[in-house]
Design an enzyme around this catalytic site. Sequence first.
Site, PDB file in Angstrom:
ATOM      1  CB  THR A 100      -6.562   1.929  -0.547  1.00 54.87           C
ATOM      2  OG1 THR A 100      -5.311   2.477  -0.144  1.00 54.87           O
ATOM      3  CG2 THR A 100      -6.615   0.483  -0.099  1.00 54.87           C
TER       4      THR A 100
ATOM      5  CG  ASP B   1      -2.850   0.621  -2.503  1.00 52.45           C
ATOM      6  OD1 ASP B   1      -1.670   1.037  -2.451  1.00 52.45           O
ATOM      7  OD2 ASP B   1      -3.646   0.741  -1.556  1.00 52.45           O
TER       8      ASP B   1
ATOM      9  CG  ASP C 259      -2.143   0.796   1.138  1.00 52.39           C
ATOM     10  OD1 ASP C 259      -2.043   1.917   0.609  1.00 52.39           O
ATOM     11  OD2 ASP C 259      -3.202   0.333   1.591  1.00 52.39           O
TER      12      ASP C 259
HETATM   13 ZN   LIG Z   1      -3.440   6.084   1.589  1.00 52.90          ZN
END
Ligand SMILES: [Zn+2]
Length: 555
Positions: A89, A362, A48
């Site tokens: 995300t 992401d 992430d």
């Molecule tokens: Zn973020």
Amino acid sequence: MKNIFSVIVVLLLLSSCGAQNTTTGIKKETSILETNERPKLVVGIVVDQMRYDYLTRFGSKFGDGGFNRMINEGFNCKNNHFNYVPTYTGPGHASVYTGTTPKIHGIIGNNWYDKEIKEMVYCAGDEAVESVGTEDRAGKMSPHRMQTTTFGDENRLFTQGQGKTIGISLKDRGAILPAGHTANAAYWFHGKDEGRWISSSHYMTELPKWVLEFNASTHAESYLKEWDTFYDISTYTESGVDENTFEGGFKGKEKATFPYDLKSLSKDNRGYDILKATPYGNSLTADFAMAAIKAEGLGQDQITDVLAVSFSATDYVGHNFGVNSKEVQDTYIRLDKDLERLFEYLDTTVGKGEYTVFLTADHGAIDVPSYLSSLKVPAGYVNNKERKETFNTFLEATYGSDAIVENISNDQIFLDRAKVKSLGLKLSNVQDAIAMEQLSYLNVSKVYTATTMASTGFYGGIEELLQNGFNQKRSGDVMLVNDTSFISYSKTGSTHGSGLNYDTHVPLLFFGKGIKHGETFNKTVIPDIAPTISALLGISFPNGATGQPLGFVID
Ligand SMILES: [Zn+2]
């Protein structure tokens, strides 16, 4: 015609009699698809908020068993980008696994204004399901808002449900969207005073024994310890000074400097949730993923299983401390160790060369604008309050009331279409007038209307990215693009969401069974990943996939 048919018959005979090739003298190179030997396990890893340059900037501090193992043994797509806006995300995870963009899969944000029910909705929120493993509402989640299949779904269909799919992430959306609709399970971390992995009734009625045992163990608690740098901080020459004015930090500690006593800080920082914002959140995720591999027997037979793991702590650390912080560097150095641990575990449980891994992100992240502007780079912060006041004055003067606008979110303006109609106005005229007004505001660089998005095909530039992110049923009436490096955020820490390189350029690494060794600077895009895995497995592409399989990475 007759000749063509006989040629086809001969070709069919040759291809169906592979064993006779040697007797006919035709030497045939067999590819992974022809041998029908699929990987026993596909592991999808999404980090992430991982920018591409973290691979290179921190590369000398990584060991040989993590990121560098993927680069040295596998295929490195060095010019890989998101091809839509917004880079958040929810849309990111959905796009990686469905092989398409918000235009098709429908995940247009983390949260968005639902035009039908006239309320903000959460991408994974689902009132129709129940929490499993907690009394908290944190389990009322499912992938129901995602409108297309993932490659994991297609693998479930292809294998008559025999190939398992499991999604794991600290964040619910990072586990649920990758795992898809037909997943056996998705697990996410519920912090607060519980510190346990939970799920929802979309997947199961109760947690399996191994998850209960994991939750009852001291795993989570053991990470509430001191966070200091993995190596001596003086060797971290690839990031900014530890004490600076561009970082957030934790409540209860005056300076954002090492070391951090997580046990005592946890009291003021939502208990176990503090782990999410430290590298130990990733370690806990790796621990849980390995427990899942063992207990669920992933990759133990010839029927391919899918494990989707998202390392979310990197995003919380980036938001808190910013792209250039010591904290981000240490988080990646420690993630590298967790990856090494995970790959070694896969080597021993599934077998070296028997599994395939891809790793991507992401979305990326922007350098803290206040840091950039301190270095004279044009950057800064959007004044939303001032914008809104000016806008409301315009709406009242033009339409008699600001009620003609129902919602402003994700840089989109949603109109009350019934009101537009009742005032006898033409929708596209109102959209155009608002677009022109918005364009006159400070730091708004471009504005597009829904009518333009729906009636014009764009094949390049920010317009194409906006269009790939534009869903006619769900998106707003007017879309705003801010000046480059201008964000709506606190003056500390990094964020993301734009279509610019800092948000779109992310790693894409493949390694393991069926993957060539190599690298490319040719542009690849996020929706190419899922069709590539489908091609590797010889299964159908996800039903809405728009990306292309990257044939050059497949052996
Ligand atoms: Zn973020």
